[in-house]
Motif scaffolding. Structure first.
Motif, PDB file in Angstrom:
ATOM      1  N   ASP A 185     -17.352 -38.777  37.375  1.00 54.52           N
ATOM      2  CA  ASP A 185     -18.445 -39.689  37.279  1.00 54.52           C
ATOM      3  C   ASP A 185     -19.429 -39.488  36.675  1.00 54.52           C
ATOM      4  O   ASP A 185     -20.497 -40.039  36.347  1.00 54.52           O
ATOM      5  N   ARG A 186     -19.510 -38.119  35.802  1.00 54.18           N
ATOM      6  CA  ARG A 186     -20.593 -37.728  35.178  1.00 54.18           C
ATOM      7  C   ARG A 186     -21.089 -38.674  34.038  1.00 54.18           C
ATOM      8  O   ARG A 186     -22.188 -38.883  33.848  1.00 54.18           O
ATOM      9  N   PHE A 187     -20.223 -39.095  33.118  1.00 60.87           N
ATOM     10  CA  PHE A 187     -20.232 -39.772  31.882  1.00 60.87           C
ATOM     11  C   PHE A 187     -20.763 -41.161  32.353  1.00 60.87           C
ATOM     12  O   PHE A 187     -21.629 -41.784  31.603  1.00 60.87           O
ATOM     13  N   ILE A 188     -20.275 -41.787  33.385  1.00 65.63           N
ATOM     14  CA  ILE A 188     -20.672 -43.400  33.587  1.00 65.63           C
ATOM     15  C   ILE A 188     -21.875 -43.164  34.423  1.00 65.63           C
ATOM     16  O   ILE A 188     -23.028 -44.146  34.064  1.00 65.63           O
ATOM     17  N   ARG A 189     -22.363 -42.088  35.121  1.00 70.29           N
ATOM     18  CA  ARG A 189     -23.847 -41.923  35.631  1.00 70.29           C
ATOM     19  C   ARG A 189     -24.541 -42.045  34.252  1.00 70.29           C
ATOM     20  O   ARG A 189     -25.576 -42.472  34.423  1.00 70.29           O
ATOM     21  N   THR A 190     -24.467 -41.058  33.455  1.00 67.51           N
ATOM     22  CA  THR A 190     -25.305 -40.929  32.228  1.00 67.51           C
ATOM     23  C   THR A 190     -25.392 -42.218  31.451  1.00 67.51           C
ATOM     24  O   THR A 190     -26.571 -42.508  31.240  1.00 67.51           O
ATOM     25  N   ALA A 191     -24.214 -42.761  31.062  1.00 68.13           N
ATOM     26  CA  ALA A 191     -24.265 -43.866  30.571  1.00 68.13           C
ATOM     27  C   ALA A 191     -25.081 -45.122  31.389  1.00 68.13           C
ATOM     28  O   ALA A 191     -26.019 -45.892  30.562  1.00 68.13           O
ATOM     29  N   ALA A 192     -25.137 -45.181  32.589  1.00 72.01           N
ATOM     30  CA  ALA A 192     -25.750 -46.253  33.385  1.00 72.01           C
ATOM     31  C   ALA A 192     -27.195 -45.885  33.261  1.00 72.01           C
ATOM     32  O   ALA A 192     -28.093 -46.879  33.191  1.00 72.01           O
ATOM     33  N   GLY A 193     -27.558 -44.621  33.249  1.00 74.51           N
ATOM     34  CA  GLY A 193     -28.952 -44.361  33.315  1.00 74.51           C
ATOM     35  C   GLY A 193     -29.583 -44.744  31.809  1.00 74.51           C
ATOM     36  O   GLY A 193     -30.619 -45.124  32.010  1.00 74.51           O
ATOM     37  N   GLN A 194     -28.861 -44.398  30.684  1.00 77.03           N
ATOM     38  CA  GLN A 194     -29.389 -44.652  29.486  1.00 77.03           C
ATOM     39  C   GLN A 194     -29.401 -46.533  29.356  1.00 77.03           C
ATOM     40  O   GLN A 194     -30.277 -46.645  28.589  1.00 77.03           O
ATOM     41  N   ALA A 195     -28.611 -46.902  29.934  1.00 79.65           N
ATOM     42  CA  ALA A 195     -28.574 -48.442  30.089  1.00 79.65           C
ATOM     43  C   ALA A 195     -29.734 -49.217  30.733  1.00 79.65           C
ATOM     44  O   ALA A 195     -30.001 -50.303  31.081  1.00 79.65           O
ATOM     45  N   GLY A 196     -30.396 -48.205  31.695  1.00 81.31           N
ATOM     46  CA  GLY A 196     -31.593 -48.823  32.732  1.00 81.31           C
ATOM     47  C   GLY A 196     -30.826 -49.535  33.941  1.00 81.31           C
ATOM     48  O   GLY A 196     -31.266 -50.210  34.668  1.00 81.31           O
ATOM     49  N   ILE A 197     -29.589 -48.797  34.378  1.00 84.32           N
ATOM     50  CA  ILE A 197     -28.930 -49.488  35.383  1.00 84.32           C
ATOM     51  C   ILE A 197     -29.170 -48.256  36.674  1.00 84.32           C
ATOM     52  O   ILE A 197     -28.879 -46.936  36.325  1.00 84.32           O
ATOM     53  N   ASP A 198     -29.368 -48.712  37.953  1.00 84.12           N
ATOM     54  CA  ASP A 198     -29.595 -47.642  39.063  1.00 84.12           C
ATOM     55  C   ASP A 198     -28.049 -47.791  39.306  1.00 84.12           C
ATOM     56  O   ASP A 198     -27.371 -48.609  40.290  1.00 84.12           O
ATOM     57  N   TYR A 199     -27.566 -46.609  39.372  1.00 81.64           N
ATOM     58  CA  TYR A 199     -26.097 -46.349  39.611  1.00 81.64           C
ATOM     59  C   TYR A 199     -25.754 -46.243  41.103  1.00 81.64           C
ATOM     60  O   TYR A 199     -24.940 -46.744  41.671  1.00 81.64           O
ATOM     61  N   GLU A 200     -26.726 -45.595  41.767  1.00 79.05           N
ATOM     62  CA  GLU A 200     -26.746 -45.547  43.371  1.00 79.05           C
ATOM     63  C   GLU A 200     -26.657 -46.810  43.935  1.00 79.05           C
ATOM     64  O   GLU A 200     -25.933 -47.339  44.830  1.00 79.05           O
ATOM     65  N   ALA A 201     -27.633 -47.912  43.337  1.00 76.06           N
ATOM     66  CA  ALA A 201     -27.740 -49.157  43.860  1.00 76.06           C
ATOM     67  C   ALA A 201     -26.431 -49.990  43.642  1.00 76.06           C
ATOM     68  O   ALA A 201     -25.832 -50.681  44.651  1.00 76.06           O
ATOM     69  N   ARG A 202     -25.865 -49.903  42.530  1.00 76.56           N
ATOM     70  CA  ARG A 202     -24.545 -50.380  42.152  1.00 76.56           C
ATOM     71  C   ARG A 202     -23.419 -49.957  43.024  1.00 76.56           C
ATOM     72  O   ARG A 202     -22.473 -50.629  43.162  1.00 76.56           O
ATOM     73  N   LEU A 203     -23.354 -48.708  43.264  1.00 80.33           N
ATOM     74  CA  LEU A 203     -22.401 -48.083  44.023  1.00 80.33           C
ATOM     75  C   LEU A 203     -22.326 -48.637  45.264  1.00 80.33           C
ATOM     76  O   LEU A 203     -21.514 -48.664  46.048  1.00 80.33           O
ATOM     77  N   LYS A 204     -23.601 -49.293  45.903  1.00 78.17           N
ATOM     78  CA  LYS A 204     -23.535 -49.670  47.478  1.00 78.17           C
ATOM     79  C   LYS A 204     -23.388 -51.159  47.340  1.00 78.17           C
ATOM     80  O   LYS A 204     -23.359 -51.807  48.443  1.00 78.17           O
ATOM     81  N   ASP A 205     -23.139 -51.888  45.793  1.00 79.83           N
ATOM     82  CA  ASP A 205     -23.671 -53.274  46.045  1.00 79.83           C
ATOM     83  C   ASP A 205     -21.784 -53.655  46.014  1.00 79.83           C
ATOM     84  O   ASP A 205     -21.063 -53.365  45.004  1.00 79.83           O
ATOM     85  N   TYR A 206     -21.363 -54.341  46.859  1.00 79.58           N
ATOM     86  CA  TYR A 206     -20.013 -54.959  46.953  1.00 79.58           C
ATOM     87  C   TYR A 206     -19.719 -56.226  46.542  1.00 79.58           C
ATOM     88  O   TYR A 206     -18.925 -57.179  46.655  1.00 79.58           O
ATOM     89  N   ALA A 207     -20.870 -57.133  46.352  1.00 81.50           N
ATOM     90  CA  ALA A 207     -20.863 -58.414  46.170  1.00 81.50           C
ATOM     91  C   ALA A 207     -19.962 -58.911  44.677  1.00 81.50           C
ATOM     92  O   ALA A 207     -20.158 -58.148  43.893  1.00 81.50           O
ATOM     93  N   PRO A 208     -19.243 -59.967  44.687  1.00 82.44           N
ATOM     94  CA  PRO A 208     -18.668 -60.284  43.423  1.00 82.44           C
ATOM     95  C   PRO A 208     -19.945 -60.882  42.628  1.00 82.44           C
ATOM     96  O   PRO A 208     -20.953 -60.869  43.022  1.00 82.44           O
ATOM     97  N   LEU A 209     -19.533 -61.203  41.386  1.00 77.99           N
ATOM     98  CA  LEU A 209     -20.499 -61.706  40.331  1.00 77.99           C
ATOM     99  C   LEU A 209     -20.954 -63.154  40.972  1.00 77.99           C
ATOM    100  O   LEU A 209     -20.060 -63.959  41.083  1.00 77.99           O
ATOM    101  N   ALA A 210     -22.177 -63.055  41.184  1.00 77.22           N
ATOM    102  CA  ALA A 210     -22.900 -64.075  42.000  1.00 77.22           C
ATOM    103  C   ALA A 210     -22.865 -65.701  41.191  1.00 77.22           C
ATOM    104  O   ALA A 210     -23.060 -65.513  39.867  1.00 77.22           O
ATOM    105  N   LEU A 211     -22.861 -66.407  41.920  1.00 76.58           N
ATOM    106  CA  LEU A 211     -22.804 -67.939  41.383  1.00 76.58           C
ATOM    107  C   LEU A 211     -24.463 -68.278  41.491  1.00 76.58           C
ATOM    108  O   LEU A 211     -24.671 -68.522  42.730  1.00 76.58           O
TER     109      LEU A 211
END
Length: 475
Positions: free
Chosen positions: A333-359
């Motif tokens: 997961d090294r590369f996706i963690r780096t890419a997420a960080g560059q994109a401003g995404i909180d990887y750890e928060a996403r890791l804990k999020d199991y919700a489908p694409l919300a409506l």
């Protein structure tokens, strides 16, 4: 004849001076990506990146890449096995495929004395939805249990093959004794279903939903019933990733961008998927729209790691592997963690999020906010760019009757399975209706019957549900 020494020295100095002022030859780096366009849950790792030229946007051009020329190559495959062959042969650097063939990719690299890395998830379901089993339209089969003693086909060494073996085992059956399993590619199985040459067919995304949509099959089993995680993800040649980590990160930045775009405008990009692949936009929306059949996910949730481990165990059962691969080295997961960080995404928060694409929507008739996703129904009206959302199936059917009276017709009608929450084509669903006319949708007739018995309702098919009549089809 050689020149006298006094003349060769000035010539040598001249050539050295010219070389010193000549521009250095720019390095050319290949970025060869294997895609599976018709496996639409790989779209954010292939088709959309290619069609929208997102890789060009995110490849590095600084530091050691300042003067680099990129040789971007795309190759499309119908399944993961031939894609893996090309990766092992050194003809591809990156590829997208499901958990089962992805695990086979890791094993194939290991057999060749090399390594591949599973670098990211692209789309998946911790419940297992996406893979499924279909039967011919006029088959009496209503559930997996009805297939005992029959013949079922599946693309061997696919993620659907793994699902089928687990489902058969859960029934207490043995292949060859209680059920006959043969290998068939999707395009062959489709014709076999039409001709009633097979009793059932198991397949991966999107065919277990595409065949019913095209009208020649019924879905009688969804992977969610197995409660076995499944996903599609991206892999990289380990040597390439170690040499060019910034390129691998750039590829994942492109995947993140593709994910963001399709989340924002699922109908628009479902249309693009249809244009490129021929897979109807209505089917693409079933997967990629809000509350979709699978959840696009970039993070290595424990369930997806377990899916890889289970795949290795199944490969050994099939005698396609005789040893294990170090899971912690293979899933990287090294590369996706780096890419997420560059994109401003909180990887750890996403890791804990199991919700489908919300409506986040209001009911198209009442204008009131939709608060209960379990009862959502949707209409995609022909000629309209956006899907209409309704708080309940009965609200959607009432709106449909009004729209049809005005000469409009639906492209697709969607409902959510009451038990599993997966998105369904409503015309393939069974409904439990109570005394007040409230409808709950189900994939399986048996589930609708059990719910109706427990809640004092009746079971109706799609035609009766939308017409408001008491009628159960014989199918």
């Amino acid at each position: 004849m050689s020149l006298p020494a006094p003349l060769t020295r000035p010539l040598a100095a001249f050539f050295l001076a010219v070389t010193a002022f000549a521009p250095a030859r720019a390095e050319t780096i290949r970025v060869a990506v294997g895609t599976q366009d018709t496996t639409i849950n790989c779209a954010t790792g292939g088709l959309l990146i290619r069609e929208l030229k997102l890789l060009e946007k995110y490849l590095p051009h600084e530091g050691k890449y300042k003067d680099v020329t990129y040789d971007i190559q795309w190759r499309n495959f119908t399944s993961g096995a031939p894609l893996t062959n090309e990766m092992v042969a050194g003809k591809l650097d990156l590829g997208a495929m499901a958990d089962f063939p992805g695990s086979l990719n890791g094993y194939a690299f290991a057999k060749a004395g090399r390594r591949s890395l599973f670098i990211s998830v692209l789309s998946g379901s911790v419940r297992g939805s996406g893979n499924g089993i279909v039967v011919p339209n006029d088959s009496p089969v209503q559930s997996l249990a009805d297939l005992k003693g029959r013949t079922i086909s599946v693309p061997f060494a696919s993620t659907a093959h793994g699902l089928l073996l687990r489902a058969v085992k859960a029934q207490g059956w043995e292949p060859g004794r209680d059920i006959t399993i043969i290998t068939q590619a999707p395009e062959v199985a489709g014709a076999a279903l039409v001709a009633n040459k097979i009793d059932a067919h198991a397949d991966f995304v999107p065919f277990a939903d595409l065949f019913p949509w095209r009208g020649f099959a019924r879905k009688i089993y969804d992977g969610a019933q197995a409660d076995a995680p499944t996903f599609h993800g991206a892999l990289a040649d380990a040597d390439y990733a170690e040499k060019y980590p910034e390129i691998v990160t750039g590829y994942l930045r492109a995947a993140i961008e593709a994910d963001r775009l399709i989340a924002a405008e699922p109908e628009k990009y479902a249309e693009l998927i249809e244009k490129v692949t021929g897979i109807e936009a209505e089917v693409a929306y079933l997967f990629h729209g809000p509350l979709g059949l699978q959840t696009r996910d970039l993070t290595w949730k424990p369930e997806y790691r377990q899916a890889v481990k289970t795949s290795f165990e199944t490969l050994k059962l099939l005698k396609k592997a005789d040893s294990d691969i170090d899971l912690d080295r293979f899933v990287d997961d090294r590369f996706i963690r780096t890419a997420a960080g560059q994109a401003g995404i909180d990887y750890e928060a996403r890791l804990k999020d199991y919700a489908p694409l919300a409506l986040t929507a209001t009911d198209a008739t009442s204008g009131q906010p939709i608060t209960d996703p379990s009862r959502v129904a949707q209409l995609w009206i022909r000629g309209e760019a956006k899907v209409r959302h309704y708080a309940s199936p009965e609200a959607a059917f009432a709106a449909l009757a009004s729209l049809e009276a005005q000469g409009q017709e639906p492209r697709a009608i969607y409902a959510q399975d009451h038990g599993s929450g997966i998105k369904l084509f409503a015309n393939q669903a069974w409904f439990s209706r109570d005394g007040q006319g409230h409808l709950e949708a189900f994939l399986l007739k048996g589930d609708a019957q059990a719910y109706a018995a427990a809640h004092g309702g009746e079971v109706v098919d799609f035609a009766a549900a939308r017409a408001g009549k008491s009628r159960v089809s014989a199918r």
